[in-house]
Design an enzyme around this catalytic site. Structure first.
Site, mmCIF file in Angstrom:
data_model
loop_
_atom_site.group_PDB
_atom_site.id
_atom_site.type_symbol
_atom_site.label_atom_id
_atom_site.label_comp_id
_atom_site.label_asym_id
_atom_site.label_seq_id
_atom_site.Cartn_x
_atom_site.Cartn_y
_atom_site.Cartn_z
ATOM 1 N N ARG A 13 0.844 -1.234 -0.026
ATOM 2 C CA ARG A 13 -0.013 0.241 -0.047
ATOM 3 C C ARG A 13 0.900 1.261 -0.044
ATOM 4 O O ARG A 13 0.979 1.914 -0.936
ATOM 5 C CB ARG A 13 -0.879 -0.031 1.249
ATOM 6 C CG ARG A 13 -2.173 0.915 1.114
ATOM 7 C CD ARG A 13 -1.703 2.416 1.587
ATOM 8 N NE ARG A 13 -1.154 2.577 3.008
ATOM 9 C CZ ARG A 13 -0.523 3.440 3.474
ATOM 10 N NH1 ARG A 13 -0.455 4.778 2.770
ATOM 11 N NH2 ARG A 13 -0.074 3.589 4.678
ATOM 12 N N ASP A 14 1.456 1.624 1.078
ATOM 13 C CA ASP A 14 2.392 2.779 1.343
ATOM 14 C C ASP A 14 3.380 2.780 0.155
ATOM 15 O O ASP A 14 3.674 3.583 -0.194
ATOM 16 C CB ASP A 14 2.584 3.136 2.730
ATOM 17 C CG ASP A 14 3.125 4.422 2.899
ATOM 18 O OD1 ASP A 14 3.550 5.370 1.879
ATOM 19 O OD2 ASP A 14 3.187 4.609 4.100
ATOM 20 N N HIS A 205 5.131 4.671 12.770
ATOM 21 C CA HIS A 205 5.132 4.708 10.991
ATOM 22 C C HIS A 205 6.125 5.544 10.595
ATOM 23 O O HIS A 205 5.858 6.596 10.710
ATOM 24 C CB HIS A 205 3.784 4.618 10.636
ATOM 25 C CG HIS A 205 3.434 4.805 9.117
ATOM 26 N ND1 HIS A 205 2.997 3.685 8.540
ATOM 27 C CD2 HIS A 205 3.759 5.702 8.142
ATOM 28 C CE1 HIS A 205 2.860 4.191 7.169
ATOM 29 N NE2 HIS A 205 3.474 5.246 7.093
ATOM 30 N N HIS A 207 8.805 7.031 8.211
ATOM 31 C CA HIS A 207 9.517 7.481 6.741
ATOM 32 C C HIS A 207 10.820 7.667 6.975
ATOM 33 O O HIS A 207 11.273 8.023 8.239
ATOM 34 C CB HIS A 207 8.506 8.316 5.959
ATOM 35 C CG HIS A 207 7.365 7.903 5.307
ATOM 36 N ND1 HIS A 207 7.027 7.297 4.246
ATOM 37 C CD2 HIS A 207 5.919 7.815 5.886
ATOM 38 C CE1 HIS A 207 5.974 6.943 3.989
ATOM 39 N NE2 HIS A 207 5.111 6.942 4.923
ATOM 40 N N CYS A 238 3.685 9.481 0.361
ATOM 41 C CA CYS A 238 2.350 9.953 0.014
ATOM 42 C C CYS A 238 2.304 11.011 -1.199
ATOM 43 O O CYS A 238 3.262 11.946 -1.010
ATOM 44 C CB CYS A 238 1.992 10.421 1.330
ATOM 45 S SG CYS A 238 0.260 10.942 1.179
ATOM 46 N N ASN A 247 9.133 4.321 3.281
ATOM 47 C CA ASN A 247 9.091 4.009 4.706
ATOM 48 C C ASN A 247 10.490 3.288 5.010
ATOM 49 O O ASN A 247 11.034 2.889 4.348
ATOM 50 C CB ASN A 247 7.950 3.046 4.741
ATOM 51 C CG ASN A 247 6.370 3.292 4.251
ATOM 52 O OD1 ASN A 247 5.804 3.751 5.484
ATOM 53 N ND2 ASN A 247 6.231 3.417 3.244
HETATM 54 P P1 HMG Z 1 -13.313 14.168 -2.818
HETATM 55 O O1 HMG Z 1 -12.773 14.806 -3.979
HETATM 56 O O2 HMG Z 1 -13.625 15.398 -1.661
HETATM 57 O O3 HMG Z 1 -14.373 13.273 -2.565
HETATM 58 O O4 HMG Z 1 -12.144 13.305 -2.209
HETATM 59 P P2 HMG Z 1 -15.703 13.013 -3.386
HETATM 60 O O5 HMG Z 1 -16.616 12.338 -2.393
HETATM 61 O O6 HMG Z 1 -16.210 14.180 -4.025
HETATM 62 O O7 HMG Z 1 -15.324 12.087 -4.533
HETATM 63 C C1 HMG Z 1 -14.495 12.233 -5.524
HETATM 64 C C2 HMG Z 1 -14.587 11.014 -6.433
HETATM 65 O O8 HMG Z 1 -14.062 10.097 -5.887
HETATM 66 C C3 HMG Z 1 -16.158 10.653 -6.985
HETATM 67 O O9 HMG Z 1 -16.173 10.172 -8.239
HETATM 68 C C4 HMG Z 1 -16.330 9.672 -6.118
HETATM 69 O O10 HMG Z 1 -17.292 8.583 -6.227
HETATM 70 C C5 HMG Z 1 -14.997 8.929 -5.783
HETATM 71 P P3 HMG Z 1 -16.589 10.696 -9.576
HETATM 72 O O11 HMG Z 1 -18.198 10.995 -8.965
HETATM 73 O O12 HMG Z 1 -16.114 12.200 -9.559
HETATM 74 O O13 HMG Z 1 -16.451 9.978 -10.799
HETATM 75 N N1 HMG Z 1 -14.714 8.295 -4.696
HETATM 76 C C6 HMG Z 1 -14.217 6.939 -4.394
HETATM 77 N N2 HMG Z 1 -13.937 6.075 -5.260
HETATM 78 C C7 HMG Z 1 -13.558 4.916 -4.855
HETATM 79 N N3 HMG Z 1 -13.205 4.652 -3.480
HETATM 80 C C8 HMG Z 1 -13.513 5.510 -2.638
HETATM 81 C C9 HMG Z 1 -14.198 6.839 -3.100
HETATM 82 N N4 HMG Z 1 -14.330 8.205 -2.391
HETATM 83 C C10 HMG Z 1 -14.759 8.924 -3.420
HETATM 84 N N5 HMG Z 1 -13.403 5.382 -1.323
HETATM 85 C C11 HMG Z 1 -11.466 11.298 -0.787
HETATM 86 C C12 HMG Z 1 -12.212 12.718 -0.709
HETATM 87 C C13 HMG Z 1 -11.303 10.980 0.611
HETATM 88 C C14 HMG Z 1 -12.274 10.329 -1.492
HETATM 89 C C15 HMG Z 1 -10.005 11.730 -1.561
HETATM 90 O O14 HMG Z 1 -9.396 12.598 -0.880
HETATM 91 C C16 HMG Z 1 -8.998 10.252 -1.409
HETATM 92 O O15 HMG Z 1 -9.460 9.419 -1.992
HETATM 93 N N6 HMG Z 1 -8.107 10.626 -0.280
HETATM 94 C C17 HMG Z 1 -7.092 9.464 -0.347
HETATM 95 C C18 HMG Z 1 -5.628 10.012 -0.277
HETATM 96 C C19 HMG Z 1 -4.564 8.652 -0.037
HETATM 97 O O16 HMG Z 1 -5.086 7.529 -0.328
HETATM 98 N N7 HMG Z 1 -3.292 9.272 0.474
HETATM 99 C C20 HMG Z 1 -2.581 8.318 0.676
HETATM 100 C C21 HMG Z 1 -2.709 7.432 2.119
HETATM 101 S S1 HMG Z 1 -2.510 8.530 3.546
HETATM 102 C C22 HMG Z 1 -0.723 7.993 3.775
HETATM 103 O O17 HMG Z 1 -0.100 7.678 2.778
HETATM 104 C C23 HMG Z 1 -0.219 8.647 5.190
HETATM 105 C C24 HMG Z 1 -0.106 7.258 5.791
HETATM 106 O O18 HMG Z 1 0.934 6.234 5.122
HETATM 107 C C25 HMG Z 1 0.628 7.598 7.373
HETATM 108 C C26 HMG Z 1 1.603 8.626 7.347
HETATM 109 O O19 HMG Z 1 2.817 8.311 6.516
HETATM 110 O O20 HMG Z 1 1.742 9.655 7.957
HETATM 111 C C27 HMG Z 1 -1.242 6.370 6.242
HETATM 112 MG MG MG Z 2 3.091 6.614 5.189
#
Ligand code: HMG
Ligand code: MG
Length: 287
Positions: A13-14, A205, A207, A238, A247
């Site tokens: 994933r990450d 966690h 990086h 990210c 990581n």
């Molecule tokens: P948004 O644009 O505000 O949401 O995003 P929305 O509800 O308007 O949806 C936009 C589009 O996405 C729509 O599609 C939804 O249907 C679709 P459209 O109508 O335009 O065709 N959609 C989805 N599709 C599939 N699965 C879903 C989903 N939700 C909406 N679950 C949202 C808000 C939260 C969806 C967006 O900001 C998002 O997906 N963010 C995730 C970002 C991400 O994954 N970042 C990396 C992970 S975090 C990380 O790496 C940190 C971590 O490792 C810890 C650390 O290191 O600190 C965990």
């Molecule tokens: Mg991370």
């Protein structure tokens, strides 16, 4: 206290989410299937997030459908909202993770909402996970530093931790999202959190942008943390955390732990096989 450490493998994933070129689903499945034979008990397999936001994770359902499950492994996925939870439940994920941030700017960039809105959004996700008997994990990003705001106050981390704990997360993973934490800043945030919560609630966690990640693990161990996230091959980052590198790399972390008398139960030979699969992806990661 136990000398057993849980390595929580986040490579699929990450590790992969930030890669520009789309890795074939079959390659991701081969990686997870090999990781499943290493002795790992926790593998974060993919994310049910918007494919517009993280295109690399668009094949989440197919990855989950294609892997060969080891019954001893919990296969975890990220679920930012109810749409994500539905995908995770349809895919029979063993564990889901809600992911918040201690930085308002990072919350906006990563989730398109404020910290408070993200917590509201997580509430039905947490409830749905509990009702489905699926384990619920939490993340707090930017525990010491934010790519947009700089240093983060430990009180802001405590606030989000408290809210995620209230939602019933069995574990909260503390993210040094951009790899700028140092033993001093890790110590400061852990002192704040452990005044209120037991060390068993937390995972590290870290990086490894600045090469401090293993030192940060070493700092967290005497505080009682016994779970650490890592990514095979040291991949990761990210898309919404500019400047972040991978990581902490699983193999060097496990070597460090074994050399210092800790047990992980992991097979270095099979971990090396898993790391070698990355070579076939033509990625930037290295151990
Ligand atoms: P948004 O644009 O505000 O949401 O995003 P929305 O509800 O308007 O949806 C936009 C589009 O996405 C729509 O599609 C939804 O249907 C679709 P459209 O109508 O335009 O065709 N959609 C989805 N599709 C599939 N699965 C879903 C989903 N939700 C909406 N679950 C949202 C808000 C939260 C969806 C967006 O900001 C998002 O997906 N963010 C995730 C970002 C991400 O994954 N970042 C990396 C992970 S975090 C990380 O790496 C940190 C971590 O490792 C810890 C650390 O290191 O600190 C965990
Ligand atoms: Mg991370």
């Amino acid at each position: 206290m136990t000398n057993q450490i849980t390595i929580y493998e986040v490579g699929p994933r990450d590790g992969l989410q930030n890669e520009g070129s789309i890795i074939p689903t079959a390659g991701k499945i081969a990686l997870i299937d090999t990781l499943s034979k290493t002795g790992l008990r926790k593998i974060e397999a993919t994310s049910f997030v918007s494919p517009k936001w993280v295109p690399q994770m668009a094949d989440a359902a197919n990855v989950m459908a294609g892997i060969t499950r080891n019954p001893s492994v919990d296969y975890a996925v990220l679920t930012p909202n109810m749409r994500g939870l539905e995908g995770a439940l349809n895919a029979n994920a063993d564990e889901v993770a809600i992911f918040g941030s201690a930085s308002e700017s990072f919350s906006q960039k990563n989730l398109n909402c404020s910290i408070a809105e993200s917590i509201e959004r997580f509430t039905p996700v947490a409830k749905g996970a509990h009702e489905a008997n699926v384990k619920l994990r939490g993340y707090v990003s930017c525990i010491t530093d934010c790519p947009y705001e700089g240093a983060i106050n430990p009180a802001a981390v405590l606030d989000v931790v408290t809210k995620l704990a209230d939602q019933g997360c069995y574990e909260i993973s503390l993210g040094d999202t951009i790899g700028r934490a140092t033993p001093d800043t890790i110590k400061r945030v852990l002192e704040t959190l452990l005044a209120k919560f037991p060390a068993t609630l937390f995972a590290g966690h870290f990086h490894d942008t600045s090469g401090n990640a293993i030192q940060n693990v070493a700092t967290a161990l005497p505080f009682g943390l016994r779970t650490f996230d890592s990514a095979i091959g040291g991949l990761g980052g990210c898309p919404y955390a500019p400047g972040a590198r991978g990581n902490v790399s699983t193999i060097p972390l496990v070597e460090y732990l074994h050399e210092n008398g800790w047990k992980t139960g992991l097979d270095m030979g099979v971990l090396t096989q898993a790391q070698n699969i990355l070579n076939g992806f033509g990625l930037k990661g290295s151990s």
